[in-house]
Design an enzyme around this catalytic site. Structure first.
Site, short mmCIF file in Angstrom:
data_model
loop_
_atom_site.label_atom_id
_atom_site.label_comp_id
_atom_site.label_asym_id
_atom_site.label_seq_id
_atom_site.Cartn_x
_atom_site.Cartn_y
_atom_site.Cartn_z
N MET A 14 16.93 49.74 45.22
CA MET A 14 15.97 49.25 44.22
C MET A 14 14.55 49.37 44.79
O MET A 14 14.35 49.26 46.00
CB MET A 14 16.25 47.79 43.88
N GLY A 17 11.63 53.95 43.66
CA GLY A 17 10.90 54.89 42.81
C GLY A 17 11.80 55.77 41.96
O GLY A 17 11.36 56.82 41.49
N SER A 19 13.09 55.17 38.92
CA SER A 19 12.64 55.22 37.52
C SER A 19 11.34 56.00 37.40
O SER A 19 11.16 56.77 36.46
CB SER A 19 12.48 53.80 36.96
N GLU A 86 19.99 53.71 35.33
CA GLU A 86 20.91 52.61 35.67
C GLU A 86 22.37 53.04 35.50
O GLU A 86 23.22 52.29 35.01
CB GLU A 86 20.61 51.36 34.80
N CYS A 145 10.65 44.27 57.77
CA CYS A 145 10.15 44.91 59.00
C CYS A 145 9.30 46.16 58.76
O CYS A 145 8.73 46.69 59.72
CB CYS A 145 11.33 45.25 59.91
N CYS A 183 18.07 44.82 58.67
CA CYS A 183 17.64 43.54 58.08
C CYS A 183 18.54 43.10 56.92
O CYS A 183 18.38 41.99 56.41
CB CYS A 183 16.21 43.64 57.58
P1 ADP Z 1 13.53 51.91 41.16
O1 ADP Z 1 13.78 52.54 39.82
O2 ADP Z 1 14.10 52.70 42.31
O3 ADP Z 1 13.91 50.45 41.21
P2 ADP Z 1 10.79 51.95 40.38
O4 ADP Z 1 10.39 53.36 40.04
O5 ADP Z 1 11.09 51.04 39.23
O6 ADP Z 1 12.00 51.98 41.44
O7 ADP Z 1 9.64 51.21 41.21
C1 ADP Z 1 9.04 51.76 42.36
C2 ADP Z 1 7.76 50.95 42.63
O8 ADP Z 1 8.14 49.65 43.06
C3 ADP Z 1 6.89 51.46 43.75
O9 ADP Z 1 6.04 52.49 43.32
C4 ADP Z 1 6.10 50.21 44.12
O10 ADP Z 1 4.98 50.06 43.27
C5 ADP Z 1 7.05 49.07 43.79
N1 ADP Z 1 7.66 48.36 44.93
C6 ADP Z 1 7.97 47.03 44.93
N2 ADP Z 1 8.56 46.66 46.10
C7 ADP Z 1 8.63 47.76 46.87
C8 ADP Z 1 9.15 48.05 48.19
N3 ADP Z 1 9.72 47.08 48.96
N4 ADP Z 1 9.08 49.31 48.65
C9 ADP Z 1 8.53 50.29 47.89
N5 ADP Z 1 8.01 50.10 46.65
C10 ADP Z 1 8.06 48.86 46.12
ZN ZN Z 2 14.08 46.01 58.07
#
Ligand code: ADP
Ligand code: ZN
Length: 197
Positions: A14, A17, A19, A86, A145, A183
């Site tokens: 999750m 990126g 989506s 999803e 981390c 972690c």
């Molecule tokens: P996914 O569909 O894989 O859940 P999204 O495309 O919805 O991912 O979201 C990616 C965005 O989430 C990143 O561009 C960033 O703005 C945000 N984000 C929030 N937490 C994190 C994290 N721990 N690492 C990287 N991006 C994060």
């Molecule tokens: Zn870590």
């Protein structure tokens, strides 16, 4: 229809990126005047229905589907690009659907998280990774981390959730963090420590 179709999988933790990447591929296909349909499992109701929404608030209309057979029925005969977000929430029939659509010439883009909160393969995703022509695994940043994150950490009241919880849990009391392997914490079955401390 093109002579040959194929399956692309975009997978990872999750917040990695996925989506955003789905939205990017769909926008480019639309600019190239492909006929595109975007679907999403109706189990994911985090952002309200009928849209794929990335965590940075990009959005695109999506058709909600409850099963792989419904997905197959809803794809129009002349659709050239089929994207499903999803996909980890879908039943195993989605593997045959992806193959059938690719066989008849469609570009099939399957997007979903690869592991559940325990670090086990999530639903049909492992088989989809195997049958795909193209696979991209994305990483997030570990919130503990700063290394590359590959695991979904489920938290309940801020503490690591025990392994016996349900695999699918969208919204509610728990929350999720992106973490690296080192972690990522999953208290074992029967581990009651999180209730005692
Ligand atoms: P996914 O569909 O894989 O859940 P999204 O495309 O919805 O991912 O979201 C990616 C965005 O989430 C990143 O561009 C960033 O703005 C945000 N984000 C929030 N937490 C994190 C994290 N721990 N690492 C990287 N991006 C994060
Ligand atoms: Zn870590």
């Amino acid at each position: 229809m093109s002579r040959t179709g194929w399956i692309e999988v975009v997978s990872g933790v999750m917040f990695s990126g996925k989506s955003e990447e789905l939205l990017r591929r769909v926008r480019r296909a639309t600019l190239a005047r492909r006929r595109v349909q975007v679907f999403k499992s109706q189990l994911d109701d985090r952002y309200g229905i009928r849209e794929v929404v990335s965590h940075d608030n990009g959005r695109l209309n999506a058709e909600m589907v409850g099963s792989s057979s419904e997905l197959m029925q809803r794809v129009r005969a002349d659709t050239q690009v089929v994207a499903v977000d999803e996909v980890q929430f879908m039943d195993d029939g989605v593997i045959a659907v992806a193959n059938a659509l690719a066989d008849r010439g469609a570009r099939v883009i399957m997007v979903g998280t690869d592991m559940d909160f325990r670090g086990q393969p999530f639903g049909p995703i492992g088989a989809l990774l195997a049958v795909a022509e193209k696979v991209d695994k994305l990483q997030a940043i570990c919130v503990r981390c700063g290394e590359l994150a590959t695991r979904n950490q489920r938290l309940i009241d801020g503490k690591p959730a025990p392994a016996e919880g349900p695999t699918i849990q969208v919204g509610g009391l728990e929350s999720y963090e992106a973490r690296c392997r080192a972690c990522h914490v999953v208290p074992p079955y029967g581990g009651q420590t999180s209730l005692l401390d």
